[in-house]
Design a protein around this motif. Structure first.
Motif, mmCIF file in Angstrom:
data_model
loop_
_atom_site.group_PDB
_atom_site.id
_atom_site.type_symbol
_atom_site.label_atom_id
_atom_site.label_comp_id
_atom_site.label_asym_id
_atom_site.label_seq_id
_atom_site.Cartn_x
_atom_site.Cartn_y
_atom_site.Cartn_z
ATOM 1 N N ALA A 1 -3.768 3.435 -1.117
ATOM 2 C CA ALA A 1 -3.461 4.054 -2.409
ATOM 3 C C ALA A 1 -2.379 3.248 -3.125
ATOM 4 C CB ALA A 1 -2.997 5.495 -2.203
ATOM 5 N N LYS A 2 -1.411 2.735 -2.373
ATOM 6 C CA LYS A 2 -0.371 1.886 -2.940
ATOM 7 C C LYS A 2 -0.957 0.584 -3.478
ATOM 8 C CE LYS A 2 3.330 4.379 -1.830
ATOM 9 N NZ LYS A 2 4.266 4.905 -2.847
ATOM 10 N N VAL A 3 -1.976 0.072 -2.799
ATOM 11 C CA VAL A 3 -2.649 -1.146 -3.234
ATOM 12 C C VAL A 3 -3.317 -0.915 -4.585
ATOM 13 C CG1 VAL A 3 -4.510 -2.781 -2.712
ATOM 14 C CG2 VAL A 3 -3.004 -1.970 -0.881
ATOM 15 N N VAL A 4 -4.016 0.210 -4.706
ATOM 16 C CA VAL A 4 -4.679 0.557 -5.962
ATOM 17 C C VAL A 4 -3.668 0.601 -7.104
ATOM 18 C CG1 VAL A 4 -5.907 2.376 -7.209
ATOM 19 C CG2 VAL A 4 -6.568 1.809 -4.867
ATOM 20 N N GLU A 5 -2.554 1.266 -6.873
ATOM 21 C CA GLU A 5 -1.523 1.398 -7.903
ATOM 22 C C GLU A 5 -0.918 0.048 -8.270
ATOM 23 O OE1 GLU A 5 1.025 4.150 -5.972
ATOM 24 O OE2 GLU A 5 -0.300 5.878 -6.301
ATOM 25 N N ALA A 6 -0.718 -0.813 -7.266
ATOM 26 C CA ALA A 6 -0.146 -2.139 -7.523
ATOM 27 C C ALA A 6 -1.073 -2.991 -8.381
ATOM 28 C CB ALA A 6 0.139 -2.846 -6.203
ATOM 29 N N LEU A 7 -2.366 -2.729 -8.284
ATOM 30 C CA LEU A 7 -3.352 -3.489 -9.057
ATOM 31 C C LEU A 7 -3.619 -2.871 -10.425
ATOM 32 C CD1 LEU A 7 -5.874 -4.243 -6.167
ATOM 33 C CD2 LEU A 7 -4.313 -5.877 -7.243
ATOM 34 N N GLY A 8 -2.985 -1.747 -10.719
ATOM 35 C CA GLY A 8 -3.140 -1.126 -12.027
ATOM 36 C C GLY A 8 -4.100 0.037 -12.080
ATOM 37 N N GLY A 9 -4.707 0.389 -10.973
ATOM 38 C CA GLY A 9 -5.636 1.507 -10.937
ATOM 39 C C GLY A 9 -4.942 2.827 -10.687
ATOM 40 N N VAL A 10 -5.728 3.903 -10.720
ATOM 41 C CA VAL A 10 -5.221 5.242 -10.430
ATOM 42 C C VAL A 10 -5.757 5.659 -9.068
ATOM 43 C CG1 VAL A 10 -5.183 7.653 -11.151
ATOM 44 C CG2 VAL A 10 -5.165 5.831 -12.882
ATOM 45 N N ALA A 11 -4.874 5.838 -8.091
ATOM 46 C CA ALA A 11 -5.285 6.181 -6.733
ATOM 47 C C ALA A 11 -5.670 7.650 -6.638
ATOM 48 C CB ALA A 11 -4.173 5.867 -5.747
ATOM 49 N N VAL A 12 -6.811 7.909 -6.007
ATOM 50 C CA VAL A 12 -7.266 9.280 -5.758
ATOM 51 C C VAL A 12 -7.418 9.434 -4.248
ATOM 52 C CG1 VAL A 12 -9.046 11.017 -6.163
ATOM 53 C CG2 VAL A 12 -8.479 9.372 -7.972
ATOM 54 N N ALA A 13 -6.532 10.192 -3.624
ATOM 55 C CA ALA A 13 -6.570 10.361 -2.160
ATOM 56 C C ALA A 13 -7.805 11.154 -1.757
ATOM 57 C CB ALA A 13 -5.307 11.070 -1.688
#
Length: 353
Positions: free
Chosen positions: A190-202
């Motif tokens: 989820a942190k990876v998604v956020e670092a790439l600019g996406g919105v993480a959905v657990a």
């Protein structure tokens, strides 16, 4: 004279009976210390909760592990497998083992985020090249650090999937195209998604197909095997081959601590032996499943987007702070996160030959 002779015979007979009784007791004791020499009715019956569906390659491997335990104990141990989260759901599996709802459980550390701060390091985007490497690294890492966070169970072994890639409903070639996209992820991914600019959905894997199908999420970070193993290739259109930031998700196989303590020592030894052997079995199965997932998604007409070296370097730089953030976060709990990351890089280098 006859009376004396008769007395001698009686005494000898009594001595022989006593020796036979002692010998029988010794034999019984010996038999209890060894697995039965021939197939017997089960004396130990255990339940095994696996979150994978029954047709998934990892559930099949887990079932074969259970069958091998039964075989080597000649039926003394019987393990009843409950696949697909039918006994305990994926996020509840670990606690289910602790509480004795199931005797054995297989699920992901990442499904209870924050519960396993040391083992979380395994899921960082360190560029795992394969499931075999990730699985061997995971077990060596545990053996090296032996974290107390797993003290309430007995760990049998760990396995971990190949590089987690980005699978989406529309092609993603550049990082900017991820901005604002809702991406299913778990744990540190989820942190990876956020670092790439996406919105993480657990979200755990069992709910991902429907979420993609209904548009709840626009994509998912997962190994390519999920496109066949979880049928997600049917509800995505493209895979971005971002192996430079390939993360893994480590999965535990644990047994209730009290139940483990009740097993005879010779039976424990069989569990340990079979578990060590199945580390490479699971690693090989992960890699075979990745190859099948790739073939499956291409067969559906989906595309695999290769990543240029330049773009791969951008993604790698973007997620680098995830490692730093992990080290800072766990330092507050008295854990040397930087040392954990360094150890993992060392082990990846050892096995990526």
């Amino acid at each position: 004279m006859k009376r004396i002779g008769f007395g001698i015979i009686v005494v000898v007979s009594i001595l022989m009976l006593c020796m036979a009784a002692v010998g029988g007791a010794a034999a019984s004791s010996h038999e209890a210390a060894e697995a039965p020499a021939k197939k017997v009715e089960p004396s130990i019956v255990l339940s095994y909760s696996i979150f994978f569906p029954p047709t998934h390659a990892q559930c099949i491997a887990g079932t074969q592990w259970a069958e091998e335990i039964e075989k080597r104990t000649n039926g003394y141990v019987k393990i009843n497998v409950f696949p697909g989260g039918t006994l305990t759901a994926a996020p509840d599996c670990y606690d289910g083992v602790v509480q004795g709802i199931s005797d054995i459980g297989m699920s992901c550390f990442a499904y209870t985020r924050g519960r396993f701060p040391v083992m979380e390091a395994l899921d960082l985007p360190l560029g795992y090249p394969s499931g075999m490497v990730a699985t061997r690294v995971a077990n060596d890492f545990y053996d090296a650090v032996k974290p107390k966070e797993l003290d309430d169970v007995n760990l049998l072994y760990i396995h971990a999937h190949g590089p987690g890639l980005l699978h989406t409903k529309k092609p993603v070639q550049k990082m900017e195209e991820l901005k604002g996209m809702k991406i299913r992820s778990t744990g540190l991914s989820a942190k990876v998604v956020e670092a790439l600019g996406g919105v993480a959905v657990a979200m755990p894997q069992p709910g991902t197909y429907e979420a993609l199908q209904k548009g709840v999420v626009d994509g998912t970070f997962a190994p390519i095997e999920t496109l066949k193993g979880w049928k997600q290739g049917e509800v995505i259109k493209s895979t971005t081959e971002c192996t430079e930031i390939g993360y893994t998700t480590a999965m535990f196989v644990v047994i209730n601590k009290s139940k483990w303590g009740q097993l005879p020592e010779n039976i424990q030894k069989i569990f340990v032996e079979v578990s060590r052997e199945y580390i490479d079995v699971h690693g090989r199965v992960w890699d075979e499943a990745d190859a099948e997932g790739r073939e499956f998604t291409l067969g559906l007409g989906n595309t695999i987007v290769p990543m240029t070296d330049e773009e791969g370097a951008r993604w790698k730089a973007a997620v680098a702070p995830v490692m730093d953030d992990y080290a800072k976060a766990v330092a507050e709990k008295g854990i040397d996160g930087a040392a954990n990351v360094a150890k993992l890089r060392e082990l990846i280098g050892k096995y990526d030959q």
